[in-house]
Structures are given as C-alpha cells and as structure tokens.
Scaffold this active site. Structure first.
Site, PDB file in Angstrom:
ATOM      1  N   HIS A  25       0.826  -1.204   0.000  1.00  0.00           N
ATOM      2  CA  HIS A  25       0.000   0.000   0.000  1.00  0.00           C
ATOM      3  C   HIS A  25       0.861   1.256   0.000  1.00  0.00           C
ATOM      4  O   HIS A  25       0.535   2.234  -0.677  1.00  0.00           O
ATOM      5  CB  HIS A  25      -0.958   0.034   1.179  1.00  0.00           C
ATOM      6  CG  HIS A  25      -1.991   1.105   1.038  1.00  0.00           C
ATOM      7  ND1 HIS A  25      -3.102   0.958   0.231  1.00  0.00           N
ATOM      8  CD2 HIS A  25      -2.064   2.372   1.514  1.00  0.00           C
ATOM      9  CE1 HIS A  25      -3.819   2.071   0.232  1.00  0.00           C
ATOM     10  NE2 HIS A  25      -3.205   2.944   1.009  1.00  0.00           N
ATOM     11  N   ARG A  53     -11.928 -10.811 -10.774  1.00  0.00           N
ATOM     12  CA  ARG A  53     -10.668 -10.179 -11.128  1.00  0.00           C
ATOM     13  C   ARG A  53      -9.778 -11.184 -11.852  1.00  0.00           C
ATOM     14  O   ARG A  53      -9.793 -12.372 -11.551  1.00  0.00           O
ATOM     15  CB  ARG A  53      -9.996  -9.717  -9.832  1.00  0.00           C
ATOM     16  CG  ARG A  53      -8.708  -8.959  -9.981  1.00  0.00           C
ATOM     17  CD  ARG A  53      -8.262  -8.543  -8.578  1.00  0.00           C
ATOM     18  NE  ARG A  53      -6.987  -7.848  -8.609  1.00  0.00           N
ATOM     19  CZ  ARG A  53      -6.381  -7.365  -7.537  1.00  0.00           C
ATOM     20  NH1 ARG A  53      -6.959  -7.518  -6.352  1.00  0.00           N
ATOM     21  NH2 ARG A  53      -5.220  -6.746  -7.620  1.00  0.00           N
ATOM     22  N   ARG A  54      -9.045 -10.714 -12.854  1.00  0.00           N
ATOM     23  CA  ARG A  54      -7.983 -11.461 -13.536  1.00  0.00           C
ATOM     24  C   ARG A  54      -8.481 -12.502 -14.526  1.00  0.00           C
ATOM     25  O   ARG A  54      -7.738 -12.909 -15.403  1.00  0.00           O
ATOM     26  CB  ARG A  54      -7.064 -12.178 -12.528  1.00  0.00           C
ATOM     27  CG  ARG A  54      -6.455 -11.290 -11.463  1.00  0.00           C
ATOM     28  CD  ARG A  54      -5.492 -12.075 -10.594  1.00  0.00           C
ATOM     29  NE  ARG A  54      -4.895 -11.246  -9.560  1.00  0.00           N
ATOM     30  CZ  ARG A  54      -5.337 -11.190  -8.306  1.00  0.00           C
ATOM     31  NH1 ARG A  54      -6.364 -11.927  -7.941  1.00  0.00           N
ATOM     32  NH2 ARG A  54      -4.743 -10.408  -7.436  1.00  0.00           N
ATOM     33  N   HIS A 107     -10.176   0.360 -10.141  1.00  0.00           N
ATOM     34  CA  HIS A 107      -9.699   1.347  -9.149  1.00  0.00           C
ATOM     35  C   HIS A 107      -8.211   1.613  -9.326  1.00  0.00           C
ATOM     36  O   HIS A 107      -7.772   2.767  -9.317  1.00  0.00           O
ATOM     37  CB  HIS A 107      -9.978   0.825  -7.736  1.00  0.00           C
ATOM     38  CG  HIS A 107      -9.303   1.627  -6.666  1.00  0.00           C
ATOM     39  ND1 HIS A 107      -9.721   2.889  -6.317  1.00  0.00           N
ATOM     40  CD2 HIS A 107      -8.223   1.358  -5.880  1.00  0.00           C
ATOM     41  CE1 HIS A 107      -8.943   3.366  -5.360  1.00  0.00           C
ATOM     42  NE2 HIS A 107      -8.018   2.457  -5.074  1.00  0.00           N
ATOM     43  N   PHE A 108      -7.411   0.565  -9.479  1.00  0.00           N
ATOM     44  CA  PHE A 108      -5.966   0.752  -9.686  1.00  0.00           C
ATOM     45  C   PHE A 108      -5.704   1.623 -10.910  1.00  0.00           C
ATOM     46  O   PHE A 108      -4.811   2.469 -10.904  1.00  0.00           O
ATOM     47  CB  PHE A 108      -5.273  -0.598  -9.882  1.00  0.00           C
ATOM     48  CG  PHE A 108      -5.068  -1.372  -8.614  1.00  0.00           C
ATOM     49  CD1 PHE A 108      -5.225  -0.780  -7.374  1.00  0.00           C
ATOM     50  CD2 PHE A 108      -4.708  -2.705  -8.658  1.00  0.00           C
ATOM     51  CE1 PHE A 108      -5.031  -1.493  -6.204  1.00  0.00           C
ATOM     52  CE2 PHE A 108      -4.515  -3.425  -7.486  1.00  0.00           C
ATOM     53  CZ  PHE A 108      -4.674  -2.826  -6.260  1.00  0.00           C
ATOM     54  N   HIS A 109      -6.494   1.409 -11.955  1.00  0.00           N
ATOM     55  CA  HIS A 109      -6.226   2.134 -13.193  1.00  0.00           C
ATOM     56  C   HIS A 109      -6.577   3.618 -13.098  1.00  0.00           C
ATOM     57  O   HIS A 109      -5.949   4.438 -13.772  1.00  0.00           O
ATOM     58  CB  HIS A 109      -6.965   1.474 -14.368  1.00  0.00           C
ATOM     59  CG  HIS A 109      -6.262   0.274 -14.915  1.00  0.00           C
ATOM     60  ND1 HIS A 109      -6.380  -0.972 -14.351  1.00  0.00           N
ATOM     61  CD2 HIS A 109      -5.413   0.124 -15.957  1.00  0.00           C
ATOM     62  CE1 HIS A 109      -5.635  -1.837 -15.025  1.00  0.00           C
ATOM     63  NE2 HIS A 109      -5.035  -1.192 -16.004  1.00  0.00           N
ATOM     64  N   TYR A 126       1.665   5.148  -2.610  1.00  0.00           N
ATOM     65  CA  TYR A 126       2.046   6.536  -2.303  1.00  0.00           C
ATOM     66  C   TYR A 126       3.432   6.860  -2.821  1.00  0.00           C
ATOM     67  O   TYR A 126       3.728   8.022  -3.135  1.00  0.00           O
ATOM     68  CB  TYR A 126       1.911   6.784  -0.801  1.00  0.00           C
ATOM     69  CG  TYR A 126       0.458   6.781  -0.404  1.00  0.00           C
ATOM     70  CD1 TYR A 126      -0.344   7.879  -0.677  1.00  0.00           C
ATOM     71  CD2 TYR A 126      -0.132   5.662   0.159  1.00  0.00           C
ATOM     72  CE1 TYR A 126      -1.693   7.871  -0.389  1.00  0.00           C
ATOM     73  CE2 TYR A 126      -1.479   5.638   0.459  1.00  0.00           C
ATOM     74  CZ  TYR A 126      -2.261   6.743   0.182  1.00  0.00           C
ATOM     75  OH  TYR A 126      -3.604   6.726   0.455  1.00  0.00           O
TER      76      TYR A 126
END
Length: 559
Positions: A232, A448-449, A383-385, A236
C-alpha cells in the site's frame, strides 16, 4: 556558511539541472518509455483476450501477459521515473550532485537494470507467471525473485545518494528552510526505505529459499501480510512525485504562487505516518488476522484522506486565485480562465480529475462491509487504473514534457504541445471507458484477472460481455495514446535546439518567508513516530502468525 544569506543566494529559479546529472536522469527516462510501450502492448493484448476477441499465439499465456503488464508498469516504469525525477529535482533546487552521490545514482540504475532483465527473462520463459503480487503458493523461478530484489536494492542505493544530497544541503545552509521539493523527495525516500523492508524480508527469507528448494513450504499468511506492508505504501511512492508536481511545479506553470509551503510539508508528513501501517486493509477477507487489527488499520487508512483533502484544497485555491487574477467573477468562472492550451498544465489536471473518483473508490475498498462486495472483482482493477494509471501516469507525462527539453537543450514546439494534448485527451477517453466498464462489471460480480473462457465463454452474462467489449475499446484507445507518447518522447529528445533551455518550473509559495515549522524537519522525531505507528499496527498480527494456528493456512510455515 553564513546563516544570513538571502534566498536568491541559496536558490535561483534559473538554476539548471547539472549536465552530468542530466545524463543519469535521461538514462532512467529511456527505461520509462520502453517500459510504457512493452507494458502497454501487454495490456492491450489482455483486454482483447479477456473479451474473447483474440487467442494468443506461440503458447503465450494470458497470466504470463498479466504478470508482464503488472511488473513492467507498476514496478519498472514507476521506479525508473521516480529515481530520475527526484535526482533532477535535487540537482535543480539544491545544486548538482557530488561525484559520490552521482555514483550511487548510477550504481542504483545498473542494479535496477540488471534486476529488471533477470525478472523479464523469467516472465518471457513462463517461469514467473505469478502476477506482480507473487502470492504464494504460486511459485516462480528463483532468478525472478532475485531480480526483483536487485531492483529494490537498486532503488535503495539511488535513494541513499539522494538523501546524502538533501542532508548535505541542510548542513551547508543550516538555519534555512530546505527547498520544498527537496523536502518532499526526502519524505518519499524515507517512506520507501521503511516500507520496502517488508517485501525484502519476505523475498529474502521466504520466497528465495523456497524457490531454491531449501525449504518445502512457507507461511502464506505471513508472506501476504509482509507484501501488503509494502504494497500500500508503494501506491504513495508512485503518487507523491505527482503531488510534488501539483504542489510546487503546476503553480509556476500557471504563473502564480503555490498555496502554502507549510501545508504542503504537513501533508507529506501525514503521508509518511499513515501510508505504511495500513496494508491489512487489503486483507480484510483473509483468515488469520483478528477483526480488531483489521479495524484499526481501516481507521489508519482513513487518516490518509486528510492529506489528500489538504492537497485538493491547496490545488483548487491556486486555480481559483489564478482565474480571479485574470478577471473571473462568478463561482466557477475561474475554471474557464485556466490555460487549456498548455499541455504542461492540462495533462496533470486531467489526472487530478481522475483522482476524485479514484479516492472515493479507495474509501470503498478500505471499508469493511463495502469491501465484501467488491473484493477480488474487476472493480479493484478499475480502481488501480484510475489511481495509478491516470493521475500518476498523466502527471508523469506532464513532467516529461518540460523535463526532457530542459535536460537536452531543446524547446517545446507548438507541434509537440498539441501532440501532448492529443495524448492527454486520448488517454483520458480510453481510461474512462475501460475503468468505467471494470467498475460496473465488478459491481455485478465479474471476477478479477479471469479470461472470457474462464467466465464460461458464451454462457456468461450478456451484460458482462458488453463490459468486456468496452474494456477492449478503452484499451485500444490507451494503446493509441501510448504510441503518441512514444513518438512525443523522441520528438522532445530530438526537437529544435533552444537558445535557452526549457525552464524547469519551480514555484514560490504564498507563505514562502513564513517561519520554518521546526519539528517537521526533525527527522529523528518523524522516524520514531512512523516506526511507533507501524509497531502498533503490525506487532500483534505478525506475532500471532508465528504462535497460533491460522485457519486456511494449514500446511504452510515459515521454515
């Protein structure tokens, strides 16, 4: 040196990145554009396979592509960019690196290069198809783990040189406030050193011995916890260089001052405190971790919202100030006054807009009950994208737009500026379509995936097929944007020579001359608080993994 020097004697806005430092920065940037093309190609192929429109040739596996896509974009591209950008920042605001500092930068670069090639070779040979999270009990070849270790060690070496530069400036100009951008790089680097201890421990003491056959099993729960202790904060580490640009570079591009030096430093301190002891919120559905400790880390995760809102407030205060100085009258009239034809501003601004839904999605992901609905669905990928793939990457593009000409003595032409605008809008359109489809499909349970055939081929829900096609369309636009980015990169590197190099913009702050907040520069105190929060969040959960039977983890142990 005397403590009563005037600010202009310490830093000149016209100061350039040192010529020798520029070569090191450019070496890192070549890796960035190469990684973007390879990782983007893998991403396009993924979306076509997942939607059932392509069958991969030559025995290439879907998850092999997925691993390549994650490793090359989430780790290689970002690490090389951050190392290069931070070196450029320090050379700009603190003066050229010393020979030893630069040597550490080059040593780190070559270690990262060697590690990347080792890992890439194993992925190409289908010996490391474990995704970028490399969850056990999936096992890769030992060379893959050793390569990733070298990449991390390479960043440590480069970061050591950067911190030496920061602290040597601090010592030389004792009593003066350190340049804001240099302080931001120091915070990011200290956070990085602390958080990568987790992934280093699990790779060195669990995965490498296991992959070499020295032990026959490992503690899966421990390995995942140590990964997310790092994972995580990794987000950042990607994001804070973008924040550096937003706080201290974008205002200069606008021709105005940044909102607050002290507020910017405080927001970075809060990121240092709360970006690491929060990784368990990625493990809310996993057994073996008490609900109390999951809840505590959810609370700590929400603390990160505070510096994010501080950043948003600062940015829009700058934008409104800029607009009103140009005659804006109404509530939102300032928005129209922004420089919509300057790609150096437009690219990061588009990324900022993505971060609004991205932040909301992050709150959902970290919320215990809502996480139950979206966990392990393609929502998380979406969300990651829109957090990494939009705010971070678009800001990186915006930085390269002025940084490359600055380093090479070229100039931004009208053609390259317009090309950058096409890049930004094409990327935004493609990412918007693809991520929206991922979010909606995830809300309807799309896993996912998984691939089209694994969903059940033609038997899957008809609406899922629609979302898969939308993802393929969005991915195609993103790949078009990547082609534009590659062409733009080389145009910026080989464009017409400038009489004066492109300016590396660094803004003054409205409170530039305000007294220094002394405890914010007390690194011993900052590190003690950071370690204290980590010990509170992780001591008991990790101890329980050694001392208690973990449901769902039977058959695995550390040794």
């Amino acid at each position: 040196m005397s403590n009563n020097l005037s600010p202009d004697k310490i830093f000149s806005p016209l100061q350039k990145v040192g010529a020798k430092d520029a070569k090191l920065v450019l070496a890192n940037m070549y890796w960035v554009i190469f990684s973007l093309f390879i990782g983007g190609t893998a991403g396009l192929l993924q979306t076509l396979v997942r939607s059932g429109h392509l069958e991969l040739p030559f025995g290439i596996g879907y998850y092999q592509l997925l691993t390549l896509h994650g490793v090359i974009l989430a780790l290689v591209l970002t690490f090389f960019f951050i190392m290069g950008f931070q070196i450029a920042i320090l050379s700009k605001v603190c003066g050229p690196l010393s020979r030893s500092q630069r040597k550490l930068g080059w040593t780190g670069f070559w270690l990262m290069t060697a590690g990347t090639l080792m890992s890439a070779a194993m992925i190409a040979l289908n010996e490391a198809t474990v995704l970028y999270t490399f969850y056990a009990p999936l096992q890769a070849h030992a060379i893959h783990y050793i390569g990733l270790t070298l990449v991390i060690v390479g960043t440590w070496v480069s970061v050591a040189g950067q911190l030496m530069k920061y602290f040597s400036w601090k010592k030389e100009f004792k009593g003066h406030k350190t340049p804001l951008l240099s302080y931001m790089t120091a915070v990011n680097n200290v956070m990085w050193i602390v958080c990568t201890i987790g992934v280093a421990v699990t790779v060195l003491f669990q995965f490498i011995p296991w992959s070499l056959g020295w032990v026959d099993r490992i503690n899966v729960s421990l390995s995942r916890t140590l990964f997310w202790y790092f994972g995580h904060a990794l987000v950042y580490f990607w994001l804070l260089p973008a924040y550096m640009s937003w706080y201290a570079i974008i205002p200069k591009i606008l021709g105005t001052k940044g909102f607050s030096d002290n507020l910017a430093r405080m927001s970075f301190v809060l990121f240092l405190f709360f970006s690491i002891p929060v990784g368990i919120h990625h493990q809310l559905v996993e057994p073996g971790i008490d609900a109390f400790w999951k809840g505590l880390q959810v609370v700590l995760t929400f603390m990160v919202i505070i510096p994010s809102l501080m950043t948003a407030f600062s940015l829009f205060a700058v934008f409104e100030t800029y607009g009103r100085n140009r005659g804006a009258k109404g509530l939102l009239d300032w928005f129209k006054k922004l420089p919509w034809k300057d790609a150096r501003f437009v690219l990061p601004f588009l990324g900022m807009l993505f971060f609004i839904p991205g932040g909301i999605g992050g709150i959902i992901n970290a919320s215990g009950q809502m996480n139950q609905m979206i966990h392990n669905t393609i929502w998380v990928v979406g969300h990651f994208h829109i957090t990494v793939g939009a705010p971070v990457i678009l800001t990186y593009f915006g930085v390269m737009l002025f940084l490359l000409p600055h380093l090479t003595g070229r100039k931004i032409t009208k053609q390259t500026n317009n090309m950058a605008l096409y890049l930004g809008y094409t990327w935004t359109f493609g990412m918007g379509i693809m991520s929206l489809a991922m979010h909606f499909a995830g809300l309807r349970g799309a896993p996912r995936r998984s691939t089209y055939s694994e969903y059940g081929g033609a038997g899957i829900a008809e609406e899922w097929i629609t979302y898969q096609v939308m993802q393929a369309v969005g991915g195609s636009f993103l790949f078009l944007a990547i082609i534009i980015a590659v062409i733009l990169f080389f145009k910026l590197m080989t464009g017409p020579k400038a009489d004066q190099p492109e300016v590396f913009p660094v803004a003054e702050m409205m409170d530039q001359n305000a007294p220094q907040t002394k405890w914010v520069e007390n690194w011993r105190l900052l590190i003690i608080i950071t370690v204290f929060l980590i010990l509170i969040a992780y001591t008991v959960p990790i101890t329980q993994m050694f001392t208690e039977n973990i449901p769902g983890a039977e058959g695995y142990k550390l040794w």
